[in-house]
Design a protein around this motif. Structure first.
Motif, PDB file in Angstrom:
ATOM      1  N   UNK A  52      53.356 -35.619 -27.314  1.00  0.00           N
ATOM      2  CA  UNK A  52      54.538 -35.223 -28.091  1.00  0.00           C
ATOM      3  C   UNK A  52      55.667 -36.248 -27.963  1.00  0.00           C
ATOM      4  N   UNK A  53      55.807 -36.787 -26.739  1.00  0.00           N
ATOM      5  CA  UNK A  53      56.817 -37.840 -26.546  1.00  0.00           C
ATOM      6  C   UNK A  53      56.476 -39.083 -27.385  1.00  0.00           C
ATOM      7  N   UNK A  54      55.174 -39.432 -27.404  1.00  0.00           N
ATOM      8  CA  UNK A  54      54.758 -40.563 -28.234  1.00  0.00           C
ATOM      9  C   UNK A  54      55.019 -40.284 -29.721  1.00  0.00           C
ATOM     10  N   UNK A  55      54.777 -39.030 -30.130  1.00  0.00           N
ATOM     11  CA  UNK A  55      55.030 -38.669 -31.526  1.00  0.00           C
ATOM     12  C   UNK A  55      56.502 -38.844 -31.877  1.00  0.00           C
ATOM     13  N   UNK A  56      57.384 -38.381 -30.994  1.00  0.00           N
ATOM     14  CA  UNK A  56      58.818 -38.534 -31.235  1.00  0.00           C
ATOM     15  C   UNK A  56      59.221 -40.016 -31.279  1.00  0.00           C
ATOM     16  N   UNK A  66      54.323 -49.495 -42.127  1.00  0.00           N
ATOM     17  CA  UNK A  66      53.019 -48.942 -42.473  1.00  0.00           C
ATOM     18  C   UNK A  66      52.192 -48.689 -41.212  1.00  0.00           C
ATOM     19  N   UNK A  67      52.274 -49.644 -40.259  1.00  0.00           N
ATOM     20  CA  UNK A  67      51.523 -49.470 -39.006  1.00  0.00           C
ATOM     21  C   UNK A  67      52.030 -48.267 -38.222  1.00  0.00           C
ATOM     22  N   UNK A  68      53.362 -48.153 -38.096  1.00  0.00           N
ATOM     23  CA  UNK A  68      53.954 -47.051 -37.333  1.00  0.00           C
ATOM     24  C   UNK A  68      53.645 -45.713 -38.007  1.00  0.00           C
ATOM     25  N   UNK A  69      53.689 -45.700 -39.348  1.00  0.00           N
ATOM     26  CA  UNK A  69      53.362 -44.464 -40.064  1.00  0.00           C
ATOM     27  C   UNK A  69      51.936 -44.023 -39.759  1.00  0.00           C
ATOM     28  N   UNK A  70      51.011 -44.991 -39.773  1.00  0.00           N
ATOM     29  CA  UNK A  70      49.621 -44.656 -39.485  1.00  0.00           C
ATOM     30  C   UNK A  70      49.465 -44.186 -38.039  1.00  0.00           C
ATOM     31  N   UNK A  71      50.135 -44.883 -37.119  1.00  0.00           N
ATOM     32  CA  UNK A  71      50.055 -44.462 -35.716  1.00  0.00           C
ATOM     33  C   UNK A  71      50.697 -43.100 -35.520  1.00  0.00           C
ATOM     34  N   UNK A  72      51.782 -42.800 -36.236  1.00  0.00           N
ATOM     35  CA  UNK A  72      52.433 -41.491 -36.154  1.00  0.00           C
ATOM     36  C   UNK A  72      51.507 -40.401 -36.669  1.00  0.00           C
ATOM     37  N   UNK A  73      50.810 -40.704 -37.771  1.00  0.00           N
ATOM     38  CA  UNK A  73      49.855 -39.726 -38.305  1.00  0.00           C
ATOM     39  C   UNK A  73      48.744 -39.469 -37.291  1.00  0.00           C
ATOM     40  N   UNK A  74      48.240 -40.558 -36.699  1.00  0.00           N
ATOM     41  CA  UNK A  74      47.164 -40.408 -35.712  1.00  0.00           C
ATOM     42  C   UNK A  74      47.622 -39.580 -34.520  1.00  0.00           C
ATOM     43  N   UNK A  75      48.854 -39.843 -34.023  1.00  0.00           N
ATOM     44  CA  UNK A  75      49.342 -39.102 -32.852  1.00  0.00           C
ATOM     45  C   UNK A  75      49.623 -37.648 -33.190  1.00  0.00           C
ATOM     46  N   UNK A  76      50.026 -37.391 -34.463  1.00  0.00           N
ATOM     47  CA  UNK A  76      50.256 -35.996 -34.878  1.00  0.00           C
ATOM     48  C   UNK A  76      48.947 -35.216 -34.832  1.00  0.00           C
TER      49      UNK A  76
END
Length: 381
Positions: free
Chosen positions: A106-110, A46-56
């Protein structure tokens, strides 16, 4: 099967059940650990999903800014005569910095996407482990319960079989001892008397023609010896199977045995009859008499009692007997049945009569044997 075999089997059964119980505990520990890990991984997902959304969203914003910065740089580059060198340098630095920030984002998003995918795979594996462990705990619990019940049943059956074998061996031993006792009593009693009768008869035969008076005296003595022989023979017959039991019933037979009992051990023996005295089925009268006889024999052998009371109570649906003495008593918490064929035989007889026997005793305070037998119930085969 001897005692050692039974103890080894009992140990094997207990060790098996202990191993299954430990396995159940270990599986439950695995289940708890997997469930805790699953919850932790689920939170990470859940944390990674939220961080992925934020970075997107951050990448999208940087892309828009980087596009505007490039357009601005192109405009400045085409009109370099309008803009100063500092303006051109500023636009170039801004566009370059945005490109670097965008590449990093983008690297962080990947990276977040890879972590999310890996954690979701891990979460699925943990869910499978938890479900399997939970199922195993349930199944092992069922197996443990089944094994516990079945193994205890097996142990009880084996123990019962062992007791039956021991009881059978003791019965054979008791039968042989009884045969030896009867043979000894016949040899020392009636057999000796009959031999003496034969000898006295020969003496009388010789004296008839020589001394008629002495012959008459010898015949008188001979008659007394025959009576003694008959008395001894009747005593042996009574011990083997009292004829009064078939002819007169339980109460007269018990009374007669008590008279013999008083003569042997010197104790005061009393009998009391409650209810309406009645004749019972033959097997009930025989079984009850043998139990009462064995209880009184135990009093004679072990109790050192001076007073013995026997109470016979007749009811419509059962008959009850109580044998009480004021002897030295014994500790009922000890396993007296294993060492006493008499008590074991009493319990076996009472089981055949579908009745119950309770033995109450305390050291220094005498003993009481309470017997209760239902009437008009078929005997067990």
């Amino acid at each position: 099967m001897n005692n050692l075999d039974f103890k080894q089997l009992d140990k094997i059964v207990k060790n098996t059940l202990l191993a299954v119980e430990q396995s159940k505990t270990q599986i439950f520990e695995i289940y708890e650990a997997a469930r805790a890990e699953m919850e932790r991984v689920n939170k990470d997902v859940e944390r990674i999903k939220q961080e992925a959304i934020d970075i997107i969203f951050h990448v999208d914003d940087l892309e828009k800014k980087e596009r505007r910065a490039r357009l601005r740089l192109m405009e400045v580059s085409r009109n370099f005569n309008v803009y100063s060198e500092d303006d051109i340098k500023h636009c170039y630095d801004e566009a370059k910095n945005l490109q670097v920030s965008l590449a990093v984002a983008r690297e962080q998003e990947q990276s977040y996407r890879r972590q999310r995918d890996e954690l979701e795979v891990r979460l699925k594996q943990l869910k499978d482990t938890v479900e399997k462990a939970e199922g195993l705990v349930s199944q092992v619990g069922v197996v443990l319960g089944y094994l516990g019940n079945e193994m205890n049943g097996v142990v009880n059956k084996i123990e019962s079989l062992q007791q039956s074998q021991l009881f059978g061996a003791k019965i054979i031993k008791a039968q042989e001892e009884e045969r030896r006792r009867v043979a000894r009593e016949i040899h020392d009693g009636p057999a000796q008397l009959m031999a003496n009768v034969v000898f006295r008869a020969e003496v009388c035969e010789r004296l008839i023609d020589i001394d008629i008076n002495r012959a008459k005296q010898e015949l008188k003595d001979l008659r007394g010896q025959v009576r003694d022989c008959l008395k001894e023979t009747r005593k042996i017959i009574f011990d083997l199977r009292p004829m009064t039991l078939d002819d007169l019933g339980l109460v007269p037979t018990v009374k007669r045995f008590l008279d013999t009992f008083k003569g042997r051990c010197g104790a005061i023996a009393e009998i009391r009859i409650l209810g309406d005295e009645q004749r019972l089925d033959s097997y009930v009268e025989v079984g009850l008499f043998r139990i009462i006889q064995e209880a009184l024999n135990n009093v004679e052998k072990h109790a050192n009692a001076t007073l013995v009371k026997v109470v016979l109570e007749f009811r419509d649906d059962f008959v009850q007997a109580v044998i009480e003495d004021n002897g030295k008593g014994f500790d009922t918490s000890e396993n007296v049945d294993s060492a006493s064929f008499g008590l074991l035989g009493m319990r076996e007889r009472i089981n055949l009569l579908q009745g119950q026997v309770d033995i109450i005793s305390e050291i220094g305070k005498g003993s009481k044997v309470c017997i209760k037998v239902p009437i008009n119930k078929p005997v067990l085969s």
